[in-house]
Every structure is written in structure tokens, then in C-alpha cells.
Write a protein that holds these residues in place. Structure first.
Motif, PDB file in Angstrom:
ATOM      1  N   SER A  65       7.182   4.369 -13.448  1.00  0.00           N
ATOM      2  CA  SER A  65       7.886   4.052 -12.208  1.00  0.00           C
ATOM      3  C   SER A  65       7.918   2.555 -11.915  1.00  0.00           C
ATOM      4  O   SER A  65       8.380   2.159 -10.853  1.00  0.00           O
ATOM      5  CB  SER A  65       7.244   4.788 -11.038  1.00  0.00           C
ATOM      6  OG  SER A  65       5.935   4.322 -10.825  1.00  0.00           O
ATOM      7  N   TYR A  66       7.432   1.720 -12.824  1.00  0.00           N
ATOM      8  CA  TYR A  66       7.402   0.281 -12.566  1.00  0.00           C
ATOM      9  C   TYR A  66       8.794  -0.330 -12.448  1.00  0.00           C
ATOM     10  O   TYR A  66       8.997  -1.251 -11.670  1.00  0.00           O
ATOM     11  CB  TYR A  66       6.612  -0.455 -13.646  1.00  0.00           C
ATOM     12  CG  TYR A  66       5.124  -0.282 -13.511  1.00  0.00           C
ATOM     13  CD1 TYR A  66       4.494  -0.527 -12.297  1.00  0.00           C
ATOM     14  CD2 TYR A  66       4.357   0.127 -14.581  1.00  0.00           C
ATOM     15  CE1 TYR A  66       3.138  -0.365 -12.161  1.00  0.00           C
ATOM     16  CE2 TYR A  66       2.994   0.284 -14.452  1.00  0.00           C
ATOM     17  CZ  TYR A  66       2.388   0.038 -13.249  1.00  0.00           C
ATOM     18  OH  TYR A  66       1.049   0.193 -13.121  1.00  0.00           O
ATOM     19  N   LEU A 120       2.805   1.355  -3.794  1.00  0.00           N
ATOM     20  CA  LEU A 120       2.053   1.031  -4.992  1.00  0.00           C
ATOM     21  C   LEU A 120       2.240   2.149  -6.018  1.00  0.00           C
ATOM     22  O   LEU A 120       1.935   3.317  -5.748  1.00  0.00           O
ATOM     23  CB  LEU A 120       0.568   0.874  -4.649  1.00  0.00           C
ATOM     24  CG  LEU A 120      -0.318   0.300  -5.728  1.00  0.00           C
ATOM     25  CD1 LEU A 120       0.092  -1.150  -5.994  1.00  0.00           C
ATOM     26  CD2 LEU A 120      -1.761   0.349  -5.312  1.00  0.00           C
ATOM     27  N   PRO A 121       2.769   1.840  -7.194  1.00  0.00           N
ATOM     28  CA  PRO A 121       3.033   2.891  -8.176  1.00  0.00           C
ATOM     29  C   PRO A 121       1.748   3.368  -8.844  1.00  0.00           C
ATOM     30  O   PRO A 121       0.829   2.590  -9.090  1.00  0.00           O
ATOM     31  CB  PRO A 121       3.948   2.216  -9.192  1.00  0.00           C
ATOM     32  CG  PRO A 121       3.596   0.774  -9.105  1.00  0.00           C
ATOM     33  CD  PRO A 121       3.218   0.534  -7.673  1.00  0.00           C
ATOM     34  N   THR A 122       1.683   4.658  -9.097  1.00  0.00           N
ATOM     35  CA  THR A 122       0.552   5.232  -9.821  1.00  0.00           C
ATOM     36  C   THR A 122       0.969   5.700 -11.206  1.00  0.00           C
ATOM     37  O   THR A 122       0.117   5.944 -12.042  1.00  0.00           O
ATOM     38  CB  THR A 122      -0.034   6.421  -9.039  1.00  0.00           C
ATOM     39  OG1 THR A 122       0.998   7.371  -8.796  1.00  0.00           O
ATOM     40  CG2 THR A 122      -0.615   5.958  -7.718  1.00  0.00           C
ATOM     41  N   ASP A 123       2.254   5.808 -11.442  1.00  0.00           N
ATOM     42  CA  ASP A 123       2.777   6.247 -12.725  1.00  0.00           C
ATOM     43  C   ASP A 123       3.362   5.045 -13.470  1.00  0.00           C
ATOM     44  O   ASP A 123       4.187   4.329 -12.918  1.00  0.00           O
ATOM     45  CB  ASP A 123       3.869   7.296 -12.482  1.00  0.00           C
ATOM     46  CG  ASP A 123       4.396   7.903 -13.760  1.00  0.00           C
ATOM     47  OD1 ASP A 123       3.688   7.822 -14.784  1.00  0.00           O
ATOM     48  OD2 ASP A 123       5.502   8.458 -13.728  1.00  0.00           O
ATOM     49  N   PRO A 124       2.964   4.807 -14.717  1.00  0.00           N
ATOM     50  CA  PRO A 124       3.480   3.639 -15.439  1.00  0.00           C
ATOM     51  C   PRO A 124       4.998   3.651 -15.633  1.00  0.00           C
ATOM     52  O   PRO A 124       5.614   2.603 -15.757  1.00  0.00           O
ATOM     53  CB  PRO A 124       2.772   3.694 -16.790  1.00  0.00           C
ATOM     54  CG  PRO A 124       1.575   4.545 -16.573  1.00  0.00           C
ATOM     55  CD  PRO A 124       1.923   5.488 -15.476  1.00  0.00           C
ATOM     56  N   SER A 173       0.814  -1.210   0.000  1.00  0.00           N
ATOM     57  CA  SER A 173       0.000   0.000   0.000  1.00  0.00           C
ATOM     58  C   SER A 173       0.856   1.272   0.000  1.00  0.00           C
ATOM     59  O   SER A 173       0.456   2.288  -0.547  1.00  0.00           O
ATOM     60  CB  SER A 173      -0.948   0.008   1.194  1.00  0.00           C
ATOM     61  OG  SER A 173      -0.212   0.097   2.390  1.00  0.00           O
TER      62      SER A 173
END
Length: 74
Positions: A44-45, A38-42, A35
Motif C-alpha cells: 500500500s506504499y 500509516l500503512p501496515t501493508d508493504p 497516525s
């Protein structure tokens, strides 16, 4: 070598409460890390991959410990 085995005292089995506690601890740590990071920007994976591996390892170990607690002595 057999004399070393005979000299060791038999280990007591791990109690159910300890296994449940450790399992819950690993599970809660895994969910908390998931939690928090958790990435919200693709894009940053690739940076989150080592943390994701740690999260899944914590959840996996927690599940194993919780599963083993069913057969442990009370």
C-alpha cells in the motif's frame, strides 16, 4: 511604482501567539494524518505517497512557524 509603495501602510508583524498556534495546528494535523494513514501493508506504499507528502509538508510548515515565533513580538 514608488508611489504605490509609499501609499501602502506598513504591515504589523505577526504576533508570537498566532505563530505558535498556527505552528502547533500544522504539526498536530501532520501527526494526526500520519497516525491515521500509516500503512501496515508493504503493497500500500504507492497509494499512501501523496498523503505522506502532505504529512511531511504540514510538519515542515509547522516547524517553520514555530521557529519564526521565537523572534516575533509578544
Amino acid at each position: 511604482m514608488s508611489s504605490l509603495r509609499a501609499a501602502r501602510a506598513p504591515r504589523a508583524p505577526i504576533r508570537r501567539g498566532y505563530l505558535v498556534g498556527l505552528g502547533l495546528l500544522f504539526t498536530i494535523v501532520g501527526v494526526a494524518l500520519l497516525s491515521l494513514f500509516l500503512p501496515t501493508d508493504p503493497s500500500s506504499y504507492e497509494h499512501i505517497l501523496p498523503i505522506a507528502i502532505g504529512v511531511f509538508a504540514c510538519l515542515w510548515i509547522g516547524g517553520i512557524l514555530l521557529g519564526r515565533s521565537r523572534g516575533a513580538p509578544p
